[in-house]
Scaffold this motif. Sequence first.
Motif, PDB file in Angstrom:
ATOM      1  N   GLY A   1      28.497  29.170  31.458  1.00 39.64           N
ATOM      2  CA  GLY A   1      28.277  30.426  30.743  1.00 39.64           C
ATOM      3  C   GLY A   1      29.582  31.096  30.332  1.00 39.64           C
ATOM      4  O   GLY A   1      29.732  31.552  29.189  1.00 39.64           O
ATOM      5  N   ALA A   2      30.542  31.148  31.252  1.00 42.56           N
ATOM      6  CA  ALA A   2      31.823  31.787  30.957  1.00 42.56           C
ATOM      7  C   ALA A   2      32.615  30.992  29.927  1.00 42.56           C
ATOM      8  O   ALA A   2      33.242  31.568  29.027  1.00 42.56           O
ATOM      9  CB  ALA A   2      32.629  31.938  32.243  1.00 42.56           C
ATOM     10  N   LEU A   3      32.587  29.668  30.051  1.00 46.61           N
ATOM     11  CA  LEU A   3      33.331  28.831  29.114  1.00 46.61           C
ATOM     12  C   LEU A   3      32.797  28.983  27.690  1.00 46.61           C
ATOM     13  O   LEU A   3      33.570  29.131  26.731  1.00 46.61           O
ATOM     14  CB  LEU A   3      33.243  27.364  29.549  1.00 46.61           C
ATOM     15  N   LEU A   4      31.482  28.968  27.553  1.00 46.68           N
ATOM     16  CA  LEU A   4      30.883  29.081  26.220  1.00 46.68           C
ATOM     17  C   LEU A   4      31.133  30.453  25.601  1.00 46.68           C
ATOM     18  O   LEU A   4      31.455  30.560  24.410  1.00 46.68           O
ATOM     19  CB  LEU A   4      29.379  28.809  26.299  1.00 46.68           C
ATOM     20  N   LEU A   5      31.006  31.515  26.405  1.00 47.19           N
ATOM     21  CA  LEU A   5      31.247  32.858  25.861  1.00 47.19           C
ATOM     22  C   LEU A   5      32.716  33.045  25.490  1.00 47.19           C
ATOM     23  O   LEU A   5      33.022  33.642  24.451  1.00 47.19           O
ATOM     24  CB  LEU A   5      30.818  33.921  26.870  1.00 47.19           C
ATOM     25  N   ALA A   6      33.622  32.530  26.323  1.00 44.40           N
ATOM     26  CA  ALA A   6      35.048  32.628  26.012  1.00 44.40           C
ATOM     27  C   ALA A   6      35.374  31.884  24.717  1.00 44.40           C
ATOM     28  O   ALA A   6      36.159  32.365  23.887  1.00 44.40           O
ATOM     29  CB  ALA A   6      35.870  32.068  27.171  1.00 44.40           C
ATOM     30  N   ARG A   7      34.760  30.732  24.537  1.00 41.83           N
ATOM     31  CA  ARG A   7      34.970  29.970  23.293  1.00 41.83           C
ATOM     32  C   ARG A   7      34.458  30.750  22.096  1.00 41.83           C
ATOM     33  O   ARG A   7      35.097  30.775  21.026  1.00 41.83           O
ATOM     34  CB  ARG A   7      34.255  28.622  23.394  1.00 41.83           C
TER      35      ARG A   7
ATOM     36  N   LEU B   1      40.821  28.918  30.442  1.00 45.63           N
ATOM     37  CA  LEU B   1      40.704  28.395  31.803  1.00 45.63           C
ATOM     38  C   LEU B   1      40.405  29.498  32.815  1.00 45.63           C
ATOM     39  O   LEU B   1      39.559  29.321  33.699  1.00 45.63           O
ATOM     40  CB  LEU B   1      41.981  27.658  32.205  1.00 45.63           C
ATOM     41  N   THR B   2      41.088  30.627  32.708  1.00 48.37           N
ATOM     42  CA  THR B   2      40.884  31.684  33.707  1.00 48.37           C
ATOM     43  C   THR B   2      39.456  32.221  33.665  1.00 48.37           C
ATOM     44  O   THR B   2      38.878  32.548  34.704  1.00 48.37           O
ATOM     45  CB  THR B   2      41.885  32.837  33.508  1.00 48.37           C
ATOM     46  N   MET B   3      38.883  32.306  32.482  1.00 48.85           N
ATOM     47  CA  MET B   3      37.490  32.740  32.385  1.00 48.85           C
ATOM     48  C   MET B   3      36.556  31.680  32.962  1.00 48.85           C
ATOM     49  O   MET B   3      35.547  31.998  33.613  1.00 48.85           O
ATOM     50  CB  MET B   3      37.121  33.036  30.931  1.00 48.85           C
ATOM     51  N   LEU B   4      36.868  30.414  32.743  1.00 49.71           N
ATOM     52  CA  LEU B   4      36.080  29.323  33.320  1.00 49.71           C
ATOM     53  C   LEU B   4      36.091  29.405  34.844  1.00 49.71           C
ATOM     54  O   LEU B   4      35.041  29.295  35.501  1.00 49.71           O
ATOM     55  CB  LEU B   4      36.648  27.977  32.860  1.00 49.71           C
ATOM     56  N   LEU B   5      37.270  29.616  35.419  1.00 50.58           N
ATOM     57  CA  LEU B   5      37.390  29.712  36.874  1.00 50.58           C
ATOM     58  C   LEU B   5      36.608  30.902  37.409  1.00 50.58           C
ATOM     59  O   LEU B   5      35.865  30.795  38.387  1.00 50.58           O
ATOM     60  CB  LEU B   5      38.859  29.826  37.270  1.00 50.58           C
ATOM     61  N   ASN B   6      36.783  32.051  36.763  1.00 53.70           N
ATOM     62  CA  ASN B   6      36.057  33.238  37.206  1.00 53.70           C
ATOM     63  C   ASN B   6      34.550  33.100  36.994  1.00 53.70           C
ATOM     64  O   ASN B   6      33.755  33.677  37.740  1.00 53.70           O
ATOM     65  CB  ASN B   6      36.582  34.480  36.485  1.00 53.70           C
ATOM     66  N   GLY B   7      34.153  32.340  35.972  1.00 54.80           N
ATOM     67  CA  GLY B   7      32.728  32.094  35.751  1.00 54.80           C
ATOM     68  C   GLY B   7      32.101  31.317  36.894  1.00 54.80           C
ATOM     69  O   GLY B   7      30.994  31.630  37.349  1.00 54.80           O
ATOM     70  N   ALA B   8      32.807  30.286  37.382  1.00 57.51           N
ATOM     71  CA  ALA B   8      32.301  29.521  38.522  1.00 57.51           C
ATOM     72  C   ALA B   8      32.165  30.411  39.748  1.00 57.51           C
ATOM     73  O   ALA B   8      31.152  30.370  40.460  1.00 57.51           O
ATOM     74  CB  ALA B   8      33.233  28.345  38.819  1.00 57.51           C
TER      75      ALA B   8
ATOM     76  N   VAL C   1      43.499  39.336  38.835  1.00 54.82           N
ATOM     77  CA  VAL C   1      42.716  38.116  39.050  1.00 54.82           C
ATOM     78  C   VAL C   1      41.246  38.268  38.679  1.00 54.82           C
ATOM     79  O   VAL C   1      40.467  37.327  38.840  1.00 54.82           O
ATOM     80  CB  VAL C   1      42.834  37.640  40.515  1.00 54.82           C
ATOM     81  N   GLY C   2      40.840  39.450  38.209  1.00 53.56           N
ATOM     82  CA  GLY C   2      39.433  39.663  37.855  1.00 53.56           C
ATOM     83  C   GLY C   2      38.519  39.857  39.045  1.00 53.56           C
ATOM     84  O   GLY C   2      37.300  39.684  38.949  1.00 53.56           O
ATOM     85  N   ALA C   3      39.082  40.261  40.190  1.00 55.67           N
ATOM     86  CA  ALA C   3      38.302  40.349  41.430  1.00 55.67           C
ATOM     87  C   ALA C   3      37.196  41.397  41.368  1.00 55.67           C
ATOM     88  O   ALA C   3      36.099  41.184  41.880  1.00 55.67           O
ATOM     89  CB  ALA C   3      39.236  40.644  42.607  1.00 55.67           C
ATOM     90  N   ILE C   4      37.487  42.540  40.757  1.00 55.35           N
ATOM     91  CA  ILE C   4      36.494  43.614  40.708  1.00 55.35           C
ATOM     92  C   ILE C   4      35.284  43.176  39.891  1.00 55.35           C
ATOM     93  O   ILE C   4      34.130  43.467  40.243  1.00 55.35           O
ATOM     94  CB  ILE C   4      37.114  44.903  40.139  1.00 55.35           C
ATOM     95  N   SER C   5      35.523  42.452  38.814  1.00 61.08           N
ATOM     96  CA  SER C   5      34.423  41.954  37.992  1.00 61.08           C
ATOM     97  C   SER C   5      33.641  40.854  38.701  1.00 61.08           C
ATOM     98  O   SER C   5      32.410  40.881  38.764  1.00 61.08           O
ATOM     99  CB  SER C   5      34.973  41.425  36.656  1.00 61.08           C
ATOM    100  N   VAL C   6      34.363  39.869  39.252  1.00 62.36           N
ATOM    101  CA  VAL C   6      33.714  38.726  39.894  1.00 62.36           C
ATOM    102  C   VAL C   6      32.894  39.165  41.097  1.00 62.36           C
ATOM    103  O   VAL C   6      31.726  38.788  41.261  1.00 62.36           O
ATOM    104  CB  VAL C   6      34.760  37.683  40.327  1.00 62.36           C
ATOM    105  N   HIS C   7      33.493  39.971  41.961  1.00 62.66           N
ATOM    106  CA  HIS C   7      32.855  40.290  43.232  1.00 62.66           C
ATOM    107  C   HIS C   7      32.070  41.593  43.202  1.00 62.66           C
ATOM    108  O   HIS C   7      31.091  41.741  43.941  1.00 62.66           O
ATOM    109  CB  HIS C   7      33.913  40.347  44.334  1.00 62.66           C
TER     110      HIS C   7
END
Length: 396
Positions: A246-252, A260-267, A313-319
């Motif tokens: 989902g993150a990879l497709l939206l970032a694209r 890559l960072t969005m892909l990692l945070n998406g997982a 690192v996007g922690a507030i969004s991820v967590h």
Amino acid sequence: MWMAAGFTMLEAGLVRSKNTVEILTKNIALFATACTMYMICGYAIMYGGDLFLSGIAGSETLVEDALAASAENGFGGDSVYSAASDFFFQVVFVATCMSIVSGAVAERMKLWSFLLFAVVMTGVIYPLEGSWTWGGKDVFGLFNLGDLGFSDFAGSGIVHMAGAAAALSGVLLLGARKGKYGPKGEIRAIQGANLPLAALGTLILWMGWFGFNGGSVLKLGDIASANSVAMVFLNTNAAAAGGAIGALLLARFIFGKADLTMLLNGALAGLVAITAEPSTPSALQATLFGLIAGVIVVLSILALDKIKIDDPVGAISVHGVVGLFGLLIVPITNPAASFVGQIAGAATIFVWVFVASLIVWAIIKAVIGLRLSEEDEYEGADLAECGMEAYPEFGR
């Protein structure tokens, strides 16, 4: 415990090289601090018992004692339930909660201010919140979240959103990194120094999450429990995969590139979302939940940047944002949970942790300060706080 390595590598990869040693020091020191404070008083606050775990020593030397403890903890006396093993399992959760804070305040907070906050967070703030949820105690004697239908299987809210709430309060007092936002409000990307490390950290976390969620079944001594653990494994993995996609497709779609960072945070977002209830969804549902979480985390990271909340690192969004999403989707597959209960639980966790953390951060700021000097921030926290560099020969 291996998740501590995942957070360490992820954060080390997403900060600049001049802040690497400090972020490594923070992550290992916070784990040690969490283990010690949870031993001193955290576990007793959260689950009852004696300070310093003194009631555990010598109480389970005989199988009969362990079986009695098993009966007291809801296992019907038919399996051995060790309080010592439960402590070790639970202490990794409190360390995970504190690790979330580490990434969000990276590159501009004083090391000792962070560690001082870690003492209070892991010794008091998190355990008290945990006592109202997993501990089953009434919230300040007023109401019981379990009676309202609150359910959080492995901690989307109890661990992850709590860590994000503490991080958000610190970031608001701390401010953004120098140069992150321009004078006209433009957003300047600050790329991490070692993306291979960030990718490794994400994969370590992905693997560690099987223990995080699977271990939360709390039992593996019969066929039903073994199958429950297997289903939790399946759904945990499916959600992570969905989140990454989902993150990879939206970032694209947004950036025109594979970020890559969005892909990692998406997982990671998929993992956080499924953590509140990984046992009842189907594999397809888990994948879709993860996919939605991957989309949410990208939008959240962009939104926080627009309002100048700097989270390296996007922690507030991820967590935080996705942790709330994880709580809200529990009633879809688990009829024992209610939306009212989930909202009440989320509000209780966030308000308590945010307000308590804000007070502690404010006291620390007044006494010793939170932020590195402008010169130290420019030179990097490695030399300023640790007196060494992670890559001393880089570029020489």
